[in-house]
Write a protein that holds these residues in place. Sequence first.
Motif, mmCIF file in Angstrom:
data_model
loop_
_atom_site.group_PDB
_atom_site.id
_atom_site.type_symbol
_atom_site.label_atom_id
_atom_site.label_comp_id
_atom_site.label_asym_id
_atom_site.label_seq_id
_atom_site.Cartn_x
_atom_site.Cartn_y
_atom_site.Cartn_z
ATOM 1 N N ILE A 1 1.059 -1.271 0.006
ATOM 2 C CA ILE A 1 -0.120 0.092 0.019
ATOM 3 C C ILE A 1 0.647 1.376 -0.172
ATOM 4 O O ILE A 1 0.531 2.227 -0.628
ATOM 5 N N LEU A 2 2.008 1.295 0.775
ATOM 6 C CA LEU A 2 2.654 2.493 0.968
ATOM 7 C C LEU A 2 3.812 2.582 -0.249
ATOM 8 O O LEU A 2 4.432 3.692 -0.221
ATOM 9 N N ARG A 3 3.992 1.712 -1.301
ATOM 10 C CA ARG A 3 5.209 1.770 -2.082
ATOM 11 C C ARG A 3 5.240 3.136 -3.069
ATOM 12 O O ARG A 3 6.217 3.656 -2.926
ATOM 13 N N SER A 4 4.201 3.454 -3.481
ATOM 14 C CA SER A 4 4.104 4.516 -4.231
ATOM 15 C C SER A 4 4.419 5.829 -3.640
ATOM 16 O O SER A 4 5.230 6.477 -3.955
ATOM 17 N N GLN A 5 4.097 5.827 -2.374
ATOM 18 C CA GLN A 5 4.541 6.953 -1.311
ATOM 19 C C GLN A 5 5.918 7.217 -1.014
ATOM 20 O O GLN A 5 6.552 8.098 -0.964
ATOM 21 N N VAL A 6 6.320 5.748 -0.748
ATOM 22 C CA VAL A 6 7.618 5.670 -0.527
ATOM 23 C C VAL A 6 8.697 6.344 -1.614
ATOM 24 O O VAL A 6 9.561 6.975 -1.526
ATOM 25 N N ASP A 7 8.264 5.682 -2.869
ATOM 26 C CA ASP A 7 8.845 6.125 -4.025
ATOM 27 C C ASP A 7 9.031 7.583 -4.436
ATOM 28 O O ASP A 7 10.038 8.214 -4.601
ATOM 29 N N THR A 8 7.808 8.219 -4.046
ATOM 30 C CA THR A 8 7.850 9.568 -4.206
ATOM 31 C C THR A 8 8.716 10.306 -3.306
ATOM 32 O O THR A 8 9.234 11.333 -3.545
ATOM 33 N N LEU A 9 8.832 9.640 -2.179
ATOM 34 C CA LEU A 9 9.641 10.407 -0.991
ATOM 35 C C LEU A 9 11.237 10.246 -1.219
ATOM 36 O O LEU A 9 12.006 11.147 -1.196
ATOM 37 N N VAL A 10 11.583 9.096 -1.833
ATOM 38 C CA VAL A 10 12.865 8.998 -2.322
ATOM 39 C C VAL A 10 13.015 10.092 -3.480
ATOM 40 O O VAL A 10 14.322 10.780 -3.317
ATOM 41 N N ASP A 11 12.271 10.275 -4.404
ATOM 42 C CA ASP A 11 12.565 11.194 -5.538
ATOM 43 C C ASP A 11 12.559 12.665 -5.084
ATOM 44 O O ASP A 11 13.264 13.446 -5.382
ATOM 45 N N ALA A 12 11.489 12.797 -3.981
ATOM 46 C CA ALA A 12 11.399 13.989 -3.132
ATOM 47 C C ALA A 12 12.910 14.563 -2.661
ATOM 48 O O ALA A 12 13.538 15.741 -2.753
ATOM 49 N N ALA A 13 13.389 13.521 -1.832
ATOM 50 C CA ALA A 13 14.791 13.623 -0.974
ATOM 51 C C ALA A 13 15.872 14.110 -2.177
ATOM 52 O O ALA A 13 16.650 14.959 -2.131
ATOM 53 N N GLU A 14 15.827 13.195 -3.084
ATOM 54 C CA GLU A 14 16.815 13.333 -4.135
ATOM 55 C C GLU A 14 16.859 14.810 -4.618
ATOM 56 O O GLU A 14 17.635 15.461 -5.020
ATOM 57 N N ALA A 15 15.597 15.169 -5.100
ATOM 58 C CA ALA A 15 15.519 16.510 -5.800
ATOM 59 C C ALA A 15 15.711 17.623 -4.833
ATOM 60 O O ALA A 15 16.067 18.683 -5.337
ATOM 61 N N PRO B 1 9.038 -6.340 5.923
ATOM 62 C CA PRO B 1 8.480 -5.811 4.627
ATOM 63 C C PRO B 1 8.693 -4.400 4.446
ATOM 64 O O PRO B 1 8.963 -3.791 3.604
ATOM 65 N N VAL B 2 8.064 -3.430 5.591
ATOM 66 C CA VAL B 2 7.941 -2.254 5.508
ATOM 67 C C VAL B 2 9.350 -1.610 5.723
ATOM 68 O O VAL B 2 9.738 -0.390 4.943
ATOM 69 N N GLY B 3 10.214 -2.216 6.507
ATOM 70 C CA GLY B 3 11.630 -2.000 6.878
ATOM 71 C C GLY B 3 12.342 -1.745 5.653
ATOM 72 O O GLY B 3 13.215 -0.852 5.017
ATOM 73 N N GLU B 4 12.112 -3.023 4.741
ATOM 74 C CA GLU B 4 12.827 -3.091 3.429
ATOM 75 C C GLU B 4 12.534 -2.280 2.391
ATOM 76 O O GLU B 4 13.274 -1.600 1.655
ATOM 77 N N LEU B 5 11.243 -1.818 2.423
ATOM 78 C CA LEU B 5 10.670 -1.000 1.374
ATOM 79 C C LEU B 5 11.122 0.309 1.760
ATOM 80 O O LEU B 5 11.549 1.147 0.729
ATOM 81 N N CYS B 6 11.415 0.533 3.076
ATOM 82 C CA CYS B 6 11.803 2.089 3.379
ATOM 83 C C CYS B 6 13.075 2.272 3.297
ATOM 84 O O CYS B 6 13.704 3.316 3.383
ATOM 85 N N ALA B 7 13.960 1.348 2.939
ATOM 86 C CA ALA B 7 15.492 1.297 2.790
ATOM 87 C C ALA B 7 15.846 2.478 2.034
ATOM 88 O O ALA B 7 16.832 3.292 2.236
ATOM 89 N N PRO B 8 15.482 2.435 0.867
ATOM 90 C CA PRO B 8 16.018 3.733 -0.012
ATOM 91 C C PRO B 8 15.598 4.933 0.248
ATOM 92 O O PRO B 8 16.264 6.028 -0.058
ATOM 93 N N MET B 9 14.211 5.024 0.865
ATOM 94 C CA MET B 9 13.990 6.210 1.303
ATOM 95 C C MET B 9 14.740 6.653 2.503
ATOM 96 O O MET B 9 15.325 7.795 2.710
ATOM 97 N N ARG B 10 15.189 6.058 3.712
ATOM 98 C CA ARG B 10 16.101 6.147 4.766
ATOM 99 C C ARG B 10 17.401 6.821 4.299
ATOM 100 O O ARG B 10 17.926 7.463 4.532
ATOM 101 N N THR B 11 17.891 5.965 3.208
ATOM 102 C CA THR B 11 19.103 6.383 2.416
ATOM 103 C C THR B 11 19.068 7.859 1.767
ATOM 104 O O THR B 11 20.137 8.649 2.066
ATOM 105 N N ALA B 12 18.232 8.024 0.874
ATOM 106 C CA ALA B 12 17.784 9.365 0.366
ATOM 107 C C ALA B 12 17.805 10.472 1.281
ATOM 108 O O ALA B 12 18.244 11.569 1.329
ATOM 109 N N PHE B 13 17.084 10.258 2.636
ATOM 110 C CA PHE B 13 16.729 11.017 3.655
ATOM 111 C C PHE B 13 17.981 11.498 4.234
ATOM 112 O O PHE B 13 18.341 12.551 4.644
ATOM 113 N N ASP B 14 19.023 10.319 4.495
ATOM 114 C CA ASP B 14 20.194 10.493 5.183
ATOM 115 C C ASP B 14 21.163 11.413 4.438
ATOM 116 O O ASP B 14 21.706 12.357 4.920
#
Length: 195
Positions: free
Chosen positions: A64-78, A120-133
Amino acid sequence: MTAPNQALRADAARNVDAILTAAAEVFGELGADAPLDEIPRRAGVGRATMHRRFPTREHLFAAILRSQVDTLVDAAEARTGAEDPWGALLEWIGAYEEIGAPYRGMSARLSAALLEQASPVGELCAPMRTAFDVLFRRAQDLARVRRDISSADVLAIISALPRDPETGRARTAHLTVVLDGLRRPAPESARSLTE
């Protein structure tokens, strides 16, 4: 004529879409601890069909959260090159606040998953955590953000804050205290040092 395998794949895809739509509705109405049996009932599929694709509640959350997490990765990188690193950090945290807001109790689940990382949620959030870091470290370097806390800690703290029952977001006063606490005090002026 449609091949049997194609028809099966199309049916499976429809089932997955129906399950995720139903899960979003159920969690939105009843919260993250909603009874799972309600989901296949609303989706019009059997329990076994749901559990084959989504064996646990966490697997449903991740989907359910996948698309929101992907958007947050893009937002951090931008925002990593923003002229105002503190403003960029605040903007991203505001977007992060939306991720669990529609589902009562989801933010607390996110908080735990961000620290555990093996779910599963922790694994999903790994790229987001990296981008936010990356964004967070830049704010530490350029915007007087304190260095005795990690970016993962910040996300976990924000996710664990009490939620407004209307919006699902952290209560403004609580979030403000956390964000104010992230800033190091400005260096004392030369005058105050000599007094």
